[in-house]
Design a protein around this motif. Sequence first.
Motif, PDB file in Angstrom:
ATOM      1  N   ARG A  14       0.826  -1.209   0.000  1.00  0.00           N
ATOM      2  CA  ARG A  14       0.000   0.000   0.000  1.00  0.00           C
ATOM      3  C   ARG A  14       0.861   1.261   0.000  1.00  0.00           C
ATOM      4  O   ARG A  14       0.469   2.307  -0.493  1.00  0.00           O
ATOM      5  CB  ARG A  14      -0.914  -0.001   1.236  1.00  0.00           C
ATOM      6  CG  ARG A  14      -2.200   0.755   0.999  1.00  0.00           C
ATOM      7  CD  ARG A  14      -2.980   0.990   2.283  1.00  0.00           C
ATOM      8  NE  ARG A  14      -3.161  -0.168   3.117  1.00  0.00           N
ATOM      9  CZ  ARG A  14      -4.253  -0.941   3.129  1.00  0.00           C
ATOM     10  NH1 ARG A  14      -5.248  -0.688   2.323  1.00  0.00           N
ATOM     11  NH2 ARG A  14      -4.336  -1.959   3.956  1.00  0.00           N
ATOM     12  N   GLY A  15       2.062   1.131   0.557  1.00  0.00           N
ATOM     13  CA  GLY A  15       2.988   2.271   0.635  1.00  0.00           C
ATOM     14  C   GLY A  15       3.414   2.823  -0.722  1.00  0.00           C
ATOM     15  O   GLY A  15       3.913   3.944  -0.791  1.00  0.00           O
TER      16      GLY A  15
ATOM     17  N   SER B  71       1.761  -6.910  -2.199  1.00  0.00           N
ATOM     18  CA  SER B  71       0.953  -7.352  -1.055  1.00  0.00           C
ATOM     19  C   SER B  71      -0.502  -7.418  -1.518  1.00  0.00           C
ATOM     20  O   SER B  71      -0.869  -6.875  -2.572  1.00  0.00           O
ATOM     21  CB  SER B  71       1.068  -6.361   0.098  1.00  0.00           C
ATOM     22  OG  SER B  71       0.343  -5.188  -0.232  1.00  0.00           O
TER      23      SER B  71
ATOM     24  N   ALA C 198      -2.940  -5.878  -0.214  1.00  0.00           N
ATOM     25  CA  ALA C 198      -3.548  -4.537  -0.188  1.00  0.00           C
ATOM     26  C   ALA C 198      -3.399  -3.875  -1.551  1.00  0.00           C
ATOM     27  O   ALA C 198      -4.343  -3.256  -2.058  1.00  0.00           O
ATOM     28  CB  ALA C 198      -2.896  -3.693   0.910  1.00  0.00           C
TER      29      ALA C 198
ATOM     30  N   VAL D 114       1.930 -11.962  -3.270  1.00  0.00           N
ATOM     31  CA  VAL D 114       2.735 -12.847  -2.425  1.00  0.00           C
ATOM     32  C   VAL D 114       2.001 -13.020  -1.099  1.00  0.00           C
ATOM     33  O   VAL D 114       1.507 -12.050  -0.537  1.00  0.00           O
ATOM     34  CB  VAL D 114       4.130 -12.216  -2.167  1.00  0.00           C
ATOM     35  CG1 VAL D 114       4.916 -13.025  -1.141  1.00  0.00           C
ATOM     36  CG2 VAL D 114       4.898 -12.077  -3.470  1.00  0.00           C
TER      37      VAL D 114
ATOM     38  N   THR E 112      -2.800 -16.006   0.565  1.00  0.00           N
ATOM     39  CA  THR E 112      -3.799 -16.216  -0.499  1.00  0.00           C
ATOM     40  C   THR E 112      -3.220 -15.857  -1.863  1.00  0.00           C
ATOM     41  O   THR E 112      -3.941 -15.768  -2.843  1.00  0.00           O
ATOM     42  CB  THR E 112      -5.079 -15.394  -0.216  1.00  0.00           C
ATOM     43  OG1 THR E 112      -4.690 -14.103   0.263  1.00  0.00           O
ATOM     44  CG2 THR E 112      -5.943 -16.073   0.802  1.00  0.00           C
TER      45      THR E 112
ATOM     46  N   GLN F  53       0.077 -12.704   7.090  1.00  0.00           N
ATOM     47  CA  GLN F  53      -0.367 -13.364   5.846  1.00  0.00           C
ATOM     48  C   GLN F  53       0.566 -13.036   4.680  1.00  0.00           C
ATOM     49  O   GLN F  53       0.604 -13.772   3.711  1.00  0.00           O
ATOM     50  CB  GLN F  53      -1.796 -12.914   5.483  1.00  0.00           C
ATOM     51  CG  GLN F  53      -2.844 -13.314   6.483  1.00  0.00           C
ATOM     52  CD  GLN F  53      -3.065 -12.271   7.561  1.00  0.00           C
ATOM     53  OE1 GLN F  53      -2.355 -11.267   7.635  1.00  0.00           O
ATOM     54  NE2 GLN F  53      -4.043 -12.503   8.402  1.00  0.00           N
TER      55      GLN F  53
ATOM     56  N   ASN G 264      10.718   0.814   4.614  1.00  0.00           N
ATOM     57  CA  ASN G 264       9.454   1.255   5.200  1.00  0.00           C
ATOM     58  C   ASN G 264       9.687   2.530   6.001  1.00  0.00           C
ATOM     59  O   ASN G 264      10.717   2.677   6.662  1.00  0.00           O
ATOM     60  CB  ASN G 264       8.882   0.155   6.114  1.00  0.00           C
ATOM     61  CG  ASN G 264       7.405   0.348   6.382  1.00  0.00           C
ATOM     62  OD1 ASN G 264       6.986   1.391   6.884  1.00  0.00           O
ATOM     63  ND2 ASN G 264       6.615  -0.641   6.031  1.00  0.00           N
TER      64      ASN G 264
ATOM     65  N   PHE H  17      10.278   6.251  -2.073  1.00  0.00           N
ATOM     66  CA  PHE H  17      10.488   7.094  -3.257  1.00  0.00           C
ATOM     67  C   PHE H  17      11.792   7.899  -3.174  1.00  0.00           C
ATOM     68  O   PHE H  17      12.198   8.533  -4.136  1.00  0.00           O
ATOM     69  CB  PHE H  17       9.270   8.010  -3.479  1.00  0.00           C
ATOM     70  CG  PHE H  17       8.047   7.203  -3.828  1.00  0.00           C
ATOM     71  CD1 PHE H  17       7.943   6.573  -5.052  1.00  0.00           C
ATOM     72  CD2 PHE H  17       7.032   7.029  -2.895  1.00  0.00           C
ATOM     73  CE1 PHE H  17       6.839   5.790  -5.372  1.00  0.00           C
ATOM     74  CE2 PHE H  17       5.923   6.251  -3.203  1.00  0.00           C
ATOM     75  CZ  PHE H  17       5.826   5.631  -4.443  1.00  0.00           C
TER      76      PHE H  17
HETATM   77  C1  LIG Z   1      -7.384 -14.512   5.211  1.00  0.00           C
HETATM   78  C2  LIG Z   1      -6.420 -13.437   4.812  1.00  0.00           C
HETATM   79  C3  LIG Z   1      -5.510 -13.691   3.807  1.00  0.00           C
HETATM   80  C4  LIG Z   1      -4.604 -12.704   3.413  1.00  0.00           C
HETATM   81  N1  LIG Z   1      -3.686 -12.983   2.442  1.00  0.00           N
HETATM   82  C5  LIG Z   1      -2.743 -12.086   2.155  1.00  0.00           C
HETATM   83  C6  LIG Z   1      -1.727 -12.371   1.194  1.00  0.00           C
HETATM   84  O1  LIG Z   1      -1.717 -13.416   0.541  1.00  0.00           O
HETATM   85  N2  LIG Z   1      -0.780 -11.442   0.978  1.00  0.00           N
HETATM   86  C7  LIG Z   1      -0.756 -10.240   1.638  1.00  0.00           C
HETATM   87  O2  LIG Z   1       0.156  -9.425   1.384  1.00  0.00           O
HETATM   88  N3  LIG Z   1      -1.706  -9.930   2.524  1.00  0.00           N
HETATM   89  C8  LIG Z   1      -2.715 -10.816   2.787  1.00  0.00           C
HETATM   90  N4  LIG Z   1      -3.684 -10.482   3.659  1.00  0.00           N
HETATM   91  C9  LIG Z   1      -3.800  -9.073   4.098  1.00  0.00           C
HETATM   92  C10 LIG Z   1      -2.840  -8.709   5.228  1.00  0.00           C
HETATM   93  O3  LIG Z   1      -3.443  -8.994   6.467  1.00  0.00           O
HETATM   94  C11 LIG Z   1      -2.516  -7.200   5.189  1.00  0.00           C
HETATM   95  O4  LIG Z   1      -3.717  -6.475   5.236  1.00  0.00           O
HETATM   96  C12 LIG Z   1      -1.753  -6.792   3.941  1.00  0.00           C
HETATM   97  O5  LIG Z   1      -0.639  -7.615   3.754  1.00  0.00           O
HETATM   98  C13 LIG Z   1      -1.282  -5.347   4.130  1.00  0.00           C
HETATM   99  O6  LIG Z   1      -0.650  -4.917   2.963  1.00  0.00           O
HETATM  100  P1  LIG Z   1       0.441  -3.773   3.016  1.00  0.00           P
HETATM  101  O7  LIG Z   1       1.543  -4.186   3.917  1.00  0.00           O
HETATM  102  O8  LIG Z   1       0.766  -3.430   1.609  1.00  0.00           O
HETATM  103  O9  LIG Z   1      -0.389  -2.550   3.588  1.00  0.00           O
HETATM  104  P2  LIG Z   1      -0.295  -1.772   5.046  1.00  0.00           P
HETATM  105  O10 LIG Z   1      -0.459  -2.795   6.101  1.00  0.00           O
HETATM  106  O11 LIG Z   1      -1.265  -0.691   4.929  1.00  0.00           O
HETATM  107  O12 LIG Z   1       1.179  -1.276   5.061  1.00  0.00           O
HETATM  108  C14 LIG Z   1       1.664  -0.252   4.252  1.00  0.00           C
HETATM  109  C15 LIG Z   1       3.072   0.060   4.755  1.00  0.00           C
HETATM  110  O13 LIG Z   1       3.684   0.977   3.893  1.00  0.00           O
HETATM  111  C16 LIG Z   1       4.461   1.877   4.664  1.00  0.00           C
HETATM  112  N5  LIG Z   1       4.612   3.087   3.827  1.00  0.00           N
HETATM  113  C17 LIG Z   1       3.671   3.976   3.454  1.00  0.00           C
HETATM  114  N6  LIG Z   1       4.187   4.882   2.609  1.00  0.00           N
HETATM  115  C18 LIG Z   1       5.504   4.570   2.460  1.00  0.00           C
HETATM  116  C19 LIG Z   1       6.585   5.136   1.712  1.00  0.00           C
HETATM  117  N7  LIG Z   1       6.404   6.179   0.895  1.00  0.00           N
HETATM  118  N8  LIG Z   1       7.811   4.565   1.820  1.00  0.00           N
HETATM  119  C20 LIG Z   1       8.016   3.495   2.620  1.00  0.00           C
HETATM  120  N9  LIG Z   1       7.022   2.920   3.349  1.00  0.00           N
HETATM  121  C21 LIG Z   1       5.795   3.438   3.261  1.00  0.00           C
HETATM  122  C22 LIG Z   1       3.680   2.078   5.919  1.00  0.00           C
HETATM  123  O14 LIG Z   1       4.517   2.493   6.986  1.00  0.00           O
HETATM  124  C23 LIG Z   1       3.104   0.674   6.150  1.00  0.00           C
HETATM  125  O15 LIG Z   1       3.944  -0.097   6.979  1.00  0.00           O
HETATM  126  C24 LIG Z   1      -4.620 -11.434   4.053  1.00  0.00           C
HETATM  127  C25 LIG Z   1      -5.545 -11.197   5.074  1.00  0.00           C
HETATM  128  C26 LIG Z   1      -6.426 -12.165   5.438  1.00  0.00           C
HETATM  129  C27 LIG Z   1      -7.399 -11.881   6.540  1.00  0.00           C
END
Ligand SMILES: Cc1cc2nc3c(=O)[nH]c(=O)nc-3n(C[C@H](O)[C@H](O)[C@H](O)COP(=O)(O)OP(=O)(O)OC[C@H]3O[C@@H](n4cnc5c(N)ncnc54)[C@H](O)[C@@H]3O)c2cc1C
Length: 404
Positions: A296-297, A321, A323, A336, A339, A358, A373, A393
């Motif tokens: 998401r970042g 991810s 998200a 990755v 799921t 996950q 991060n 970035f």
């Molecule tokens: C049953 C189930 C299965 C799932 N399966 C998966 C799966 O297969 N894969 C998966 O990935 N997730 C899975 N999830 C979802 C998982 O729980 C998280 O919600 C997901 O991984 C979060 O994605 P993220 O880290 O990209 O987003 P976030 O948790 O929102 O993290 C974003 C990160 O980016 C950082 N960030 C923001 N801007 C910047 C920047 N400019 N530079 C550097 N860092 C920055 C933030 O500090 C934060 O740590 C599953 C969930 C469930 C319930």
Amino acid sequence: MSKMIGIEIITKNCNGCGKCIPACPFAAIAMSDDVAVIDYDICTICGACVDSCDFDAIIVRHEEKPKAFGTPDKESYRDVWIYGEVTPKGELAPVVYELLNKGRRLADIRDCGLALALVGDGVTHLAQNAISRGADTVYVIDSPVYKGFIEEKIAGALEYLARKFKPEIILTGATIVGRSLIPRLAIRLETGLTADCTALDIDPETGDLLQTRPAFGGNIMATILCPEHRPQMATVRHKVFKEAGVEEGRTGKIVEIDPNDIALEEFSKAIIERVDESEGEELAIIDADIIISGGRGVGGPEGFEILYKLAHRLGGAVGASRAAVDAGWIHYRNQVGQTGKTVAPKLYIACGISGAVQHKVGMQTSDMIVAINKDKSAPIFDVADIGLVGDLFDIVPELLKKLK
Ligand SMILES: Cc1cc2nc3c(=O)[nH]c(=O)nc-3n(C[C@H](O)[C@H](O)[C@H](O)COP(=O)(O)OP(=O)(O)OC[C@H]3O[C@@H](n4cnc5c(N)ncnc54)[C@H](O)[C@@H]3O)c2cc1C
């Protein structure tokens, strides 16, 4: 094994210590007058509270064991089998080599043979590949009847082999093919199946396969046994185990089965077209030695452009991810995690990914993990070999400059 039908509090043993309350993943336990009370509308009978109690105050009630349960001639089952999945290009799928490696170790512990079950059209020449990677025997059913991939037909052929030769264990890749095929076989053989294992071991005495996989959304690792039925069946994700090495000149037995011995059932299904899931992607994440993943970042689809640049520079692939995938920024094939896909590249660079369990479950066996991060307390740093706290970035362009 008899079925668990309920959890019971033995009130005379409960001293109200409260240790069971945080142990329950569903918040189904509360204290009332210094005695634990279970909310049966919430309780899933997972049993987590039982282990947390030091006073034998929580017990599991089991259904009375059915009399004629299990495989009666369990002892006559022997050997570890791998299903020989063949790719559309006509090669053994890489996960087969990984399973041959693990299967060899399990067979050696159990002091039994390792075999490959190969079913298809024009597949006999692949048998020697499996033998040079550790198989003692390859059972081959080679016939135009098995052209393409019609799960029901292949499951019928495997059922024939399993009933005739009685393997103790059958392992399959948790690929699209394996996931679609193997539950059909488990049902035909009336046995258990554990999907998506991340570790396997065996009890050398009983032959019980210890099948470990993530449970409760990846928060715990569960080890599952199938002690009453044979064969025991499990699927394992690609890249969980290393591939078996090639031993030139290794010999083994090739058992060719006459396809006419297998009764063919009627099917109303036909393959019209095969579509390659990785089409449009230069390098699939499961094949890449280097993966640059975004979460998401990265902030949007355009945020992935810089990750693709870095991936091109390093000869890697781009992962994501959930998200980022759910937001529609990148295709699901790049996901990755639990799921998505399990990957184990030499280098995994996580950019703007927090490190939810996950996600970690799909990448934590990578050889080297670099995390970028902004948040220094992000859980991704717990599994990272190198952690870079800062804005991706700023950091990724710097890396690109240095790599010039
Ligand atoms: C049953 C189930 C299965 C799932 N399966 C998966 C799966 O297969 N894969 C998966 O990935 N997730 C899975 N999830 C979802 C998982 O729980 C998280 O919600 C997901 O991984 C979060 O994605 P993220 O880290 O990209 O987003 P976030 O948790 O929102 O993290 C974003 C990160 O980016 C950082 N960030 C923001 N801007 C910047 C920047 N400019 N530079 C550097 N860092 C920055 C933030 O500090 C934060 O740590 C599953 C969930 C469930 C319930």
